[in-house]
Design a protein around this motif. Structure first.
Motif, mmCIF file in Angstrom:
data_model
loop_
_atom_site.group_PDB
_atom_site.id
_atom_site.type_symbol
_atom_site.label_atom_id
_atom_site.label_comp_id
_atom_site.label_asym_id
_atom_site.label_seq_id
_atom_site.Cartn_x
_atom_site.Cartn_y
_atom_site.Cartn_z
ATOM 1 N N GLU A 124 -0.543 0.088 -2.789
ATOM 2 C CA GLU A 124 -0.057 0.139 -1.409
ATOM 3 C C GLU A 124 -0.936 1.086 -0.566
ATOM 4 O O GLU A 124 -1.298 0.769 0.569
ATOM 5 C CB GLU A 124 1.394 0.622 -1.436
ATOM 6 N N THR A 125 -1.292 2.199 -1.155
ATOM 7 C CA THR A 125 -2.097 3.191 -0.422
ATOM 8 C C THR A 125 -3.478 2.645 -0.094
ATOM 9 O O THR A 125 -3.958 2.756 1.041
ATOM 10 C CB THR A 125 -2.235 4.487 -1.270
ATOM 11 N N GLU A 130 1.914 -8.063 -3.270
ATOM 12 C CA GLU A 130 2.675 -7.980 -2.007
ATOM 13 C C GLU A 130 1.921 -7.145 -0.978
ATOM 14 O O GLU A 130 2.194 -7.217 0.215
ATOM 15 C CB GLU A 130 4.054 -7.348 -2.268
ATOM 16 N N PHE A 131 0.964 -6.337 -1.461
ATOM 17 C CA PHE A 131 0.250 -5.433 -0.550
ATOM 18 C C PHE A 131 -1.229 -5.766 -0.399
ATOM 19 O O PHE A 131 -1.829 -5.510 0.635
ATOM 20 C CB PHE A 131 0.358 -3.979 -1.056
ATOM 21 N N ILE A 132 -1.825 -6.308 -1.467
ATOM 22 C CA ILE A 132 -3.287 -6.435 -1.523
ATOM 23 C C ILE A 132 -3.629 -7.572 -2.483
ATOM 24 O O ILE A 132 -2.850 -7.856 -3.397
ATOM 25 C CB ILE A 132 -3.897 -5.090 -2.005
ATOM 26 N N ALA A 140 -4.436 -0.455 -0.037
ATOM 27 C CA ALA A 140 -4.330 -1.612 0.860
ATOM 28 C C ALA A 140 -4.337 -1.137 2.308
ATOM 29 O O ALA A 140 -5.017 -1.714 3.169
ATOM 30 C CB ALA A 140 -3.054 -2.395 0.563
ATOM 31 N N ALA A 141 -3.599 -0.057 2.568
ATOM 32 C CA ALA A 141 -3.524 0.469 3.945
ATOM 33 C C ALA A 141 -4.875 1.013 4.410
ATOM 34 O O ALA A 141 -5.101 1.175 5.610
ATOM 35 C CB ALA A 141 -2.457 1.564 4.012
ATOM 36 N N GLU A 154 2.144 2.185 -6.105
ATOM 37 C CA GLU A 154 1.915 3.133 -5.014
ATOM 38 C C GLU A 154 0.414 3.239 -4.714
ATOM 39 O O GLU A 154 -0.001 3.353 -3.552
ATOM 40 C CB GLU A 154 2.457 4.494 -5.453
#
Ligand code: SF4
Ligand code: SF4
Length: 294
Positions: free
Chosen positions: A215-216, A258-260, A218-219, A212
């Motif tokens: 993902e955060t 998968e995100f970064i 990365a955004a 999490e």
């Protein structure tokens, strides 16, 4: 980014071995121990050892004044010209020692215009005005250690937090730290700084939460994500926990990927590390460090 040396040759930012695994056997870094104080207490940290935001526990580092750090840098470059990066990663937190940190960066930039400058912080003391100064000096790489984006989890990771003269604990402190970290990351990205987020993976505390975090951030445009296994330091509340296994870390990094972009070659260096990653020469340079600190 406006730098202190606008006429200097543009830095080759690809020559940072932590951010570019392809050159890790070719170029190295030095950590300058100018930041002894810290503004949080992580439950895995024993201050007799180096900061594990960016370092593994080791013997306590010597601490240098900014002008001593510049002298030490000159001696290192004489002996090890493959050093392309000077960073500050402790032994406490760079922005609990903001003046010393930024003064060191200024002195280095004036004296060594080709060096890549790098900082690693927990983010509590990294204010927007510091980001302006970071950009002006030309510090191109900053790492922020984010161990939780859920304040209830953050409250388990840290014993206390200090914001100026205010000491906070529990969820209130974790909320303050998180808001500082998010503000710092946004400001750094707006200033075009390359940003890495480190997460110390603590079994049963934030291991289920690390994706999490990835993902955060990365955004938010963070460039690299470094999940680091917690080292169970003796005499700390988390000293009895197991260290996450290489297999668990590999699975986590793959998932984060998968995100970064995940960092997979971190060697958990000391706050006074010198040399190529994985070939630390801090013992060899101990004499120079001691000479410069007297
Ligand atoms: Fe220790 Fe670093 Fe955590 Fe400060 S931020 S308590 S020095 S691990
Ligand atoms: Fe690079 Fe990891 Fe060492 Fe920091 S601790 S200098 S990220 S290899």
């Amino acid at each position: 980014m406006t730098t202190l040396n606008p006429t200097a040759t543009p830095l080759n930012l690809d020559q940072h071995p932590c951010f570019n695994p392809k050159i890790k056997g070719k170029f190295g870094r030095v950590h300058l121990p100018v930041a002894p104080k810290c503004n949080v207490q992580c439950n895995f940290c024993n201050r007799k050892y180096d900061c594990v935001n960016e370092s593994r526990p080791g013997v306590t580092s010597k601490v240098l004044e900014p002008h001593q750090a510049a002298e030490y840098m000159a001696k290192i470059l004489e002996k090890e010209p493959r050093i392309t990066v000077a960073g500050i990663a402790g032994p406490g937190d760079p922005f609990a020692n903001a003046w010393e940190t930024l003064e060191t960066m200024r002195l280095l930039r004036e004296r060594f215009p080709d060096l890549i400058l790098c900082l690693a912080t927990n983010g509590m003391g990294l204010k927007p005005e510091h980001v302006d100064e970071i950009a002006r000096i030309g510090v191109s790489h900053v790492t922020v250690t984010v161990n939780a984006i859920d304040p209830d989890i953050g409250a388990q990771v840290y014993r206390w937090f200090r914001d100026g003269n205010l000491v906070l604990r529990g969820r209130q402190g974790a909320e303050r730290l998180l808001s500082r970290q998010m503000e710092a990351i946004r400001a750094l990205k707006a200033a075009d700084v390359v940003v890495k987020v480190n997460t110390v993976v603590i079994p049963g505390v934030n291991d289920h939460h690390a994706i999490e975090i990835a993902e955060t951030v990365a955004a938010m445009g963070v460039d690299l994500f470094n999940a680091m296994p917690m080292y169970p330091t003796p005499d700390t509340p988390f000293g009895v926990l197991p260290e996450p296994s290489p297999k668990e870390m590999a699975v986590l990094r793959r998932h984060a990927g998968e995100f970064i972009t995940p960092m997979t070659h971190c060697t958990r260096c000391r706050a006074d590390a010198v040399g190529l990653l994985g070939e630390d020469r801090s013992e060899e340079f101990r004499g120079c460090l001691t000479d410069c600190s007297t």
